[in-house]
Write an enzyme that holds these catalytic residues in place. Structure first.
Site, PDB file in Angstrom:
ATOM      1  N   ASP A  10       1.232  -0.900  -0.011  1.00 33.36           N
ATOM      2  CA  ASP A  10       0.176   0.451  -0.133  1.00 33.36           C
ATOM      3  C   ASP A  10       1.127   1.491  -0.107  1.00 33.36           C
ATOM      4  O   ASP A  10       2.114   1.349  -0.067  1.00 33.36           O
ATOM      5  CB  ASP A  10      -1.269   0.096   1.246  1.00 33.36           C
ATOM      6  CG  ASP A  10      -1.951   1.125   1.062  1.00 33.36           C
ATOM      7  OD1 ASP A  10      -2.633   1.437  -0.111  1.00 33.36           O
ATOM      8  OD2 ASP A  10      -1.765   1.968   2.474  1.00 33.36           O
ATOM      9  N   HIS A 186      -7.581   2.948   2.887  1.00 33.18           N
ATOM     10  CA  HIS A 186      -7.554   3.598   4.471  1.00 33.18           C
ATOM     11  C   HIS A 186      -8.818   3.841   4.829  1.00 33.18           C
ATOM     12  O   HIS A 186      -8.922   4.172   5.978  1.00 33.18           O
ATOM     13  CB  HIS A 186      -7.083   5.260   4.110  1.00 33.18           C
ATOM     14  CG  HIS A 186      -5.395   5.183   3.573  1.00 33.18           C
ATOM     15  ND1 HIS A 186      -4.689   4.448   3.258  1.00 33.18           N
ATOM     16  CD2 HIS A 186      -4.813   5.531   4.755  1.00 33.18           C
ATOM     17  CE1 HIS A 186      -3.795   4.818   3.055  1.00 33.18           C
ATOM     18  NE2 HIS A 186      -3.151   5.696   3.829  1.00 33.18           N
TER      19      HIS A 186
END
Ligand code: DGL
Length: 266
Positions: A10, A186
């Site tokens: 990520d 997120h």
């Protein structure tokens, strides 16, 4: 059996939502996580930059000889999936979350909240058109949410986060969606606030869906072992380890290690 690790990527902390799910689903597997914390956020950058960063991350992770890659980043999954075409199974978040949303919606109205770069690519919309053309997709970008999450502003009482989410959710309410894809990994950290803003709406967690999608794609590790976890970041290892505890909701004994991707050192 195959004891090689699963590599997870990520731009920052968000992919930990996938790590949590991977540890629960595949407790015997070794996980290698790379979060590009020195360059987050990706979602407001050009496709060219996202592709370059993602290619560097892929090169770094391939040095661990992984058996699979989980691209736990909506932005990289939509804008730079080809960077992870490295000869091992690679799972992004787009198709798994679109399929899940299509399966759970009752009224055929689905919302997508993702980063500006992800929405700009049209990848979620294209996937929905081919997987479930009858579903009406309402898209919107949540551009201010990633910095908020990276700063740990995720508490249910956070007024700034609540205000922003209220604003971002208005079009979904207007469209009458019954399912919302949190298309950036997120965003599930703010799930309580989304649930409060959109009561009764099913939230699809992109990181969890990517972790689920790995099932059947890998040969599993030895059942007798307990999987290990290694974290790498491109900056601020201490900050990451602190935040990781909060995101994974457990103590982290593994300290993150800093790597310089420009030099591609392991
Ligand atoms: N977790 C990333 C995503 O899913 C965050 C993107 C960003 O760095 O802006 O898109």
């Amino acid at each position: 059996m195959d004891n090689r690790p699963i590599a997870v990527f990520d731009s920052g902390l968000g992919g930990l939502t996938a790590v949590g799910a991977l540890s629960r689903l595949y407790p015997d597997e070794d996980l290698i996580y790379f979060g590009d914390t020195g360059r987050v956020p990706y979602g407001t950058r050009s496709r060219k930059a996202i592709l370059r960063f993602s290619s560097q991350a892929a090169r770094f992770l391939m040095a661990f000889d992984p058996k699979a890659l989980v691209i736990a980043c909506g932005t990289a999954s939509t804008a730079a999936m080809e960077a992870f075409d490295c000869g091992v199974p690679a799972v992004g978040v787009v198709e798994p979350s679109v399929r899940k949303a299509a399966a759970v919606t009752r009224n055929g109205r689905v919302g997508l909240l993702a980063t500006p770069a992800s929405v700009r690519t049209g990848a979620y919309a294209a996937c929905m058109r081919s997987a479930a053309p009858h579903i009406a997709l309402t898209e919107r970008d949540g551009r201010l949410l990633v910095p908020l999450v990276e700063a740990g502003r995720v508490g249910p009482g956070d007024r700034v986060a609540a205000l922003l989410i209220e604003e971002y959710c208005a079009p979904f309410r207007a469209a009458g969606v019954d399912t919302l894809i949190l298309g950036c990994t997120h965003y599930p950290l703010l799930a309580d606030l989304f649930a409060a803003a959109l009561p009764g709406v099913t939230l699809v967690n992109a990181g969890v869906e990517a972790a689920e999608a790995l099932r059947g794609l890998i040969i599993q590790a030895d059942r007798e072992r307990t999987g290990s976890l290694r974290f790498f970041v491109s900056d601020d290892a201490e900050g990451f380890s602190e935040q990781a505890k909060m995101f994974l909701q457990r103590e982290i004994t593994e300290m993150a290690e800093v790597v310089d991707l420009e030099e591609n050192m392991v």
